[in-house]
Design a protein around this motif. Structure first.
Motif, PDB file in Angstrom:
ATOM      1  N   HIS A  43     -12.292  18.726 109.881  1.00  0.00           N
ATOM      2  CA  HIS A  43     -13.666  18.627 109.380  1.00  0.00           C
ATOM      3  C   HIS A  43     -14.260  17.238 109.594  1.00  0.00           C
ATOM      4  O   HIS A  43     -13.527  16.243 109.552  1.00  0.00           O
ATOM      5  N   ASP A  45     -15.411  14.058 108.358  1.00  0.00           N
ATOM      6  CA  ASP A  45     -14.875  13.164 107.299  1.00  0.00           C
ATOM      7  C   ASP A  45     -13.348  13.133 107.280  1.00  0.00           C
ATOM      8  O   ASP A  45     -12.761  12.242 106.684  1.00  0.00           O
ATOM      9  N   ASP A  46     -12.670  14.107 107.937  1.00  0.00           N
ATOM     10  CA  ASP A  46     -11.195  14.057 107.982  1.00  0.00           C
ATOM     11  C   ASP A  46     -10.701  12.794 108.694  1.00  0.00           C
ATOM     12  O   ASP A  46      -9.605  12.304 108.420  1.00  0.00           O
ATOM     13  N   HIS A 165      -7.004  22.080 107.892  1.00  0.00           N
ATOM     14  CA  HIS A 165      -6.285  20.862 108.283  1.00  0.00           C
ATOM     15  C   HIS A 165      -5.021  21.243 109.054  1.00  0.00           C
ATOM     16  O   HIS A 165      -4.719  20.696 110.116  1.00  0.00           O
TER      17      HIS A 165
HETATM   18 ZN   LIG Z   1     -11.087  18.303 105.626  1.00  0.00          ZN
END
Ligand SMILES: [Zn+2]
Length: 453
Positions: A43, A45-46, A165
């Motif tokens: 995602h 921001d990961d 994730h």
């Molecule tokens: Zn994430």
């Protein structure tokens, strides 16, 4: 006659050779897309999981970084406005591009999967269209030719443990092992017939074997990850920027303003000058290497320029089963085979007992598989041993399992409606004709919040 023909042939070949034009040098891969480090995450921001390290790699070591996101971040709340779903994804793609551009990282791609909240990697691989996402990931590894890939840990852990994730980690591992394989997506590596013309239907990339693979995790407890890979402190001051690396990481994070727990948090920290949540070290887990390495050494240790020979992995090798047995199915049985197939077996030893985190009152789904490797049909009885306050919603029964066959069972346990955060242990037992044939033990972290299991 023979002498005459030989003369003609010599004359012909000599003339032809004299008239041959010299070919231009072979085209090299486009250097603008070369990466030292490729980040593969789920995602927008990961990437902030590793920006405390990336700040040093980019600003001090001048490493080239590229990023692949699995989704555009079309799920979750919006801390800025009403935009949701596809509109939110459109915003988050730009937030991620701006955040990474602030670090000078412009080579950023999205695999186009939808956000799939949950902890089961198989569900995310399903919604991401695993095959298409993998083809694109392999394409981007061949385009960026990374020395090192950093990605999420492909392991079921107690923590946020987002299935997305884990899916990023699975796809990155698969791409690491496939990008150098000329039989994998061969259309990507066939040269075009005429690159200056239209309608070229092959891609002109080159096979590429990345050299090293590292993981990171969002487990709620990190004890089992200590010493399993390099650790980068973020409290050092960047000589080129004059501020600590965590401050640079907070700056990058502050672009993700639709996300309350990252972008907004970073903005508040910058506004107040209080970075107590940001001075965490970046903890990586060694995955694999095709060059000399030490487990806790720098991720670029042993990496010298140039390509590496393709490093084939064992692939799936079915294990022989005897008698009656029981195993944890679903993502757990997938991972058991996946780690072996991709030569990252050491990940199996990270957790001694499988673990899950659920909120009190939530149901715990554990897929089990009963195997019968005997030559006769057998009845196998499943029963659960559970702590006080739990109840069995599905799974306790006698299962007829055909000879040389398996019976998949979806077990469901209801957790207590109220509980202080605590680790508890549940056990599923399998028995046949009064004799135990196996048991499955899972540690459950009853914790508030988090994703549905
Ligand atoms: Zn994430």
């Amino acid at each position: 006659m023979r002498v005459f023909l030989t003369l003609i042939f010599c004359l012909y070949t000599t003339l032809a050779a004299a008239e041959l034009p010299k070919a231009p040098p072979a085209l090299r891969p486009d250097e603008r897309f070369k990466a030292d480090i490729l980040i593969v995450v789920a995602h927008p921001d990961d990437e902030t999981m590793v920006t405390g390290y990336l700040a040093k790699a980019i600003y001090e070591e001048h490493r080239r970084v590229a990023v692949i996101f699995g989704t555009r971040g079309d799920g979750g709340g919006n801390a800025m406005g009403n935009e949701q779903a596809a509109a939110l994804g459109a915003e988050r793609e730009i937030e991620a591009r701006r955040a990474l551009a602030s670090f000078g990282v412009m080579n950023v791609w999205f695999l186009g999967g939808p956000d799939t909240p949950g902890q089961d990697v198989l569900r995310s691989l399903e919604t991401w269209n695993h095959g298409a996402a993998l083809a694109q990931a392999v394409r981007l590894v061949r385009l960026t030719r990374p020395e090192v890939i950093l990605t999420w840990l492909p392991l079921y852990v107690a923590g946020e443990n987002h299935g997305d994730h884990q899916a990023a980690g699975v796809i990155a591992t698969e791409a690491f092992d496939l990008a150098g394989d000329v039989t994998a997506f061969p259309e990507q590596i066939a040269p075009p017939r005429d690159r200056l013309s239209i309608s070229n239907l092959t891609e002109g990339l080159h096979p590429w074997q990345p050299k090293k693979l590292y993981y990171f995790s969002d487990a709620s407890h990190t004890d089992f990850l200590e010493g399993k890979g390099p650790r980068y402190e973020t409290t050092g001051v960047s000589p080129s920027r004059g501020v600590p690396y965590y401050r640079l990481a907070a700056g990058e994070m502050s672009f993700h303003l639709t996300q309350g727990d990252t972008g907004q948090l970073a903005k508040q920290a910058i506004d107040k000058g209080d970075f107590k949540y940001f001075a965490q070290p970046v903890l990586l887990i060694f995955g694999k290497s095709v060059v000399k390495f030490s487990v806790t050494g720098d991720i670029l240790e042993g990496v010298v320029g140039g390509g590496s020979a393709f490093a084939p992995v064992p692939g799936y090798r079915p294990a022989k089963k005897d008698g009656l047995s029981i195993e944890l199915g679903g993502p757990w049985s997938f991972y058991r085979e996946f780690w072996k197939a991709h030569a990252i077996d050491h990940l199996a030893a990270l957790l001694s007992t499988p673990e899950v985190a659920i909120a009190p009152g939530e149901r715990l789904h554990l897929p089990l598989v009963i195997h019968n490797a005997t030559t006769e049909a057998r009845n196998v009885e499943l029963s659960a041993t559970i702590p006080k306050g739990w109840s069995v919603a599905a799974g306790q029964a006698i299962y007829p399992v055909d000879a040389h066959n398996a019976y998949p069972v979806e077990t469901v346990l209801a957790s207590p409606q109220k509980s202080e955060p605590a680790w508890q242990t549940i056990v599923w037992n399998a028995a046949a004709e009064g004799k135990t044939v196996g048991s499955i033990t899972v540690r459950v972290n009853l914790a508030n919040g988090g994703l549905p299991q």
